[in-house]
Write a protein that holds these residues in place. Structure first.
Motif, PDB file in Angstrom:
ATOM      1  N   UNK A  54       1.038 -55.909 -71.589  1.00 53.35           N
ATOM      2  CA  UNK A  54       0.609 -54.567 -71.224  1.00 53.35           C
ATOM      3  C   UNK A  54       1.697 -53.565 -71.603  1.00 53.35           C
ATOM      4  N   UNK A  55       1.320 -52.520 -72.361  1.00 55.01           N
ATOM      5  CA  UNK A  55       2.289 -51.514 -72.803  1.00 55.01           C
ATOM      6  C   UNK A  55       1.981 -50.132 -72.251  1.00 55.01           C
ATOM      7  N   UNK A  56       0.779 -49.942 -71.747  1.00 52.06           N
ATOM      8  CA  UNK A  56       0.379 -48.640 -71.219  1.00 52.06           C
ATOM      9  C   UNK A  56      -0.324 -48.841 -69.878  1.00 52.06           C
ATOM     10  N   UNK A 104       9.703 -48.645 -61.580  1.00 51.28           N
ATOM     11  CA  UNK A 104       9.269 -49.791 -60.775  1.00 51.28           C
ATOM     12  C   UNK A 104       7.827 -49.604 -60.316  1.00 51.28           C
ATOM     13  N   UNK A 105       7.227 -50.717 -59.892  1.00 48.86           N
ATOM     14  CA  UNK A 105       5.916 -50.728 -59.247  1.00 48.86           C
ATOM     15  C   UNK A 105       6.122 -51.190 -57.804  1.00 48.86           C
ATOM     16  N   UNK A 124      -1.583 -58.854 -60.591  1.00 43.46           N
ATOM     17  CA  UNK A 124      -2.209 -58.626 -61.898  1.00 43.46           C
ATOM     18  C   UNK A 124      -1.196 -58.036 -62.873  1.00 43.46           C
ATOM     19  N   UNK A 125      -0.409 -57.086 -62.403  1.00 41.37           N
ATOM     20  CA  UNK A 125       0.607 -56.469 -63.261  1.00 41.37           C
ATOM     21  C   UNK A 125       1.649 -57.490 -63.702  1.00 41.37           C
ATOM     22  N   UNK A 126       2.079 -58.320 -62.780  1.00 41.32           N
ATOM     23  CA  UNK A 126       3.090 -59.319 -63.108  1.00 41.32           C
ATOM     24  C   UNK A 126       2.591 -60.271 -64.189  1.00 41.32           C
ATOM     25  N   UNK A 127       1.325 -60.612 -64.140  1.00 38.94           N
ATOM     26  CA  UNK A 127       0.745 -61.515 -65.126  1.00 38.94           C
ATOM     27  C   UNK A 127       0.544 -60.848 -66.483  1.00 38.94           C
ATOM     28  N   UNK A 128       0.423 -59.510 -66.513  1.00 43.43           N
ATOM     29  CA  UNK A 128       0.115 -58.796 -67.752  1.00 43.43           C
ATOM     30  C   UNK A 128       1.342 -58.154 -68.399  1.00 43.43           C
ATOM     31  N   UNK A 129       2.414 -57.989 -67.620  1.00 51.26           N
ATOM     32  CA  UNK A 129       3.630 -57.368 -68.150  1.00 51.26           C
ATOM     33  C   UNK A 129       4.560 -58.420 -68.749  1.00 51.26           C
ATOM     34  N   UNK A 164       7.522 -60.617 -68.912  1.00 50.55           N
ATOM     35  CA  UNK A 164       8.449 -61.069 -67.862  1.00 50.55           C
ATOM     36  C   UNK A 164       9.910 -60.825 -68.204  1.00 50.55           C
ATOM     37  N   UNK A 165      10.205 -60.571 -69.478  1.00 50.03           N
ATOM     38  CA  UNK A 165      11.578 -60.230 -69.845  1.00 50.03           C
ATOM     39  C   UNK A 165      11.879 -58.757 -69.569  1.00 50.03           C
ATOM     40  N   UNK A 166      10.824 -57.972 -69.431  1.00 47.88           N
ATOM     41  CA  UNK A 166      10.988 -56.532 -69.225  1.00 47.88           C
ATOM     42  C   UNK A 166      10.876 -56.146 -67.754  1.00 47.88           C
ATOM     43  N   UNK A 167      10.013 -56.849 -66.996  1.00 45.12           N
ATOM     44  CA  UNK A 167       9.818 -56.539 -65.582  1.00 45.12           C
ATOM     45  C   UNK A 167      10.050 -57.775 -64.720  1.00 45.12           C
TER      46      UNK A 167
END
Length: 268
Positions: free
Chosen positions: A163-165, A184-185, A209-214, A216-219
């Motif tokens: 996810x980029x946007x 942060x979220x 959902x965000x954790x699965x789509x972002x 993992x090296x960035x968030x």
């Protein structure tokens, strides 16, 4: 539905979400009363350390976790115990695990599927005991496990569209927020807060959902309710109570790191 044989065994449950661990523990008690849950862990690093101490026969291992994920941890843990991956996404699991060296469970775990897994685990434990009570795994099985893990890690490492946007409603308009802008979220009861340097927004997408789509090296998840962009971290300090606190670039608020996620900052 309970397993027939009274095979006794020990197990560890590894998942970064406490409710998921509690749910699986309760369902395992129903499906396999003779199975003793002797340990729990919230991430792959803690799982490896705990398994070395408690030496469980079986490890129920979540795949998506911060720090060291389940697939990475399994390369070590599979030498000590039978592995059952637990995941919300079948992209990692189904075809490979049907070959029998390991097993998988999809979240939410269904009673019938769990009972079948327990039966398979009992059969594997009995075969292992018959072959050699001292050996942690038969050579052929250990080789098959290694091959499956290699496939999964290659699959996981393939180019993936993260996810980029983020889309957030602002009045009657739709705001497109680049993930590079986000500090942060933070989850709330009904919404998730999206914090940038300039403003904050509310979206309905859950933190899981965000954790699965972002990426993992960035968030990183630093708390049950918080995901932080790693490159936005200015420093990590400890307060007088020993808690780790994150200071962010361009933002005055400090974020607390929960005990289950302090391994992300091991130098502290």
């Amino acid at each position: 539905m309970s397993v027939k044989a009274a095979t006794t065994a020990t197990a560890m449950i590894v998942d970064d979400e406490t409710p998921m661990r509690e749910q699986l523990r309760a369902r395992l008690q129903q499906a396999w009363p003779q199975l003793s849950i002797i340990a729990e862990a919230a991430n792959g690093i803690a799982a490896i350390e705990q398994a070395e101490i408690d030496k469980p026969d079986i490890i129920f291992l979540d795949i998506r976790m911060p720090g060291k994920n389940g697939i990475e941890a399994a390369s070590t843990l599979a030498k000590q115990a039978l592995i059952v991956f637990v995941t919300a996404y079948d992209e990692y699991a189904i075809q490979a695990f049907e070959r029998g060296a390991m097993d998988y469970l999809l979240k939410p775990v269904e009673a019938e599927r769990l009972a079948a897994t327990c039966q398979r685990l009992q059969q594997q434990l009995e075969q292992r005991q018959q072959q050699d009570k001292q050996a942690p795994a038969a050579p052929n099985q250990a080789k098959q496990v290694e091959q499956l893990l290699t496939q999964l890690m290659q699959h996981q490492g393939q180019n993936r569209d993260y996810l980029r946007w983020i889309q957030a409603s602002v009045g009657s308009s739709l705001r497109m927020i680049s993930t590079k802008e986000i500090l942060f979220f933070r989850s709330d009861e009904k919404y998730t807060l999206v914090q940038t340097e300039q403003a904050e927004f509310l979206i309905r997408k859950s933190l899981k959902e965000l954790e699965d789509e972002l990426d993992p090296k960035e968030f990183w998840r630093i708390h049950r309710s918080t995901l932080v962009r790693v490159s936005a971290i200015a420093e990590v300090t400890r307060d007088f109570r020993g808690r780790q606190l994150i200071a962010l670039k361009g933002h005055t608020e400090k974020l607390e790191v929960s005990r289950n996620h302090t391994h992300l900052f091991q130098q502290m």
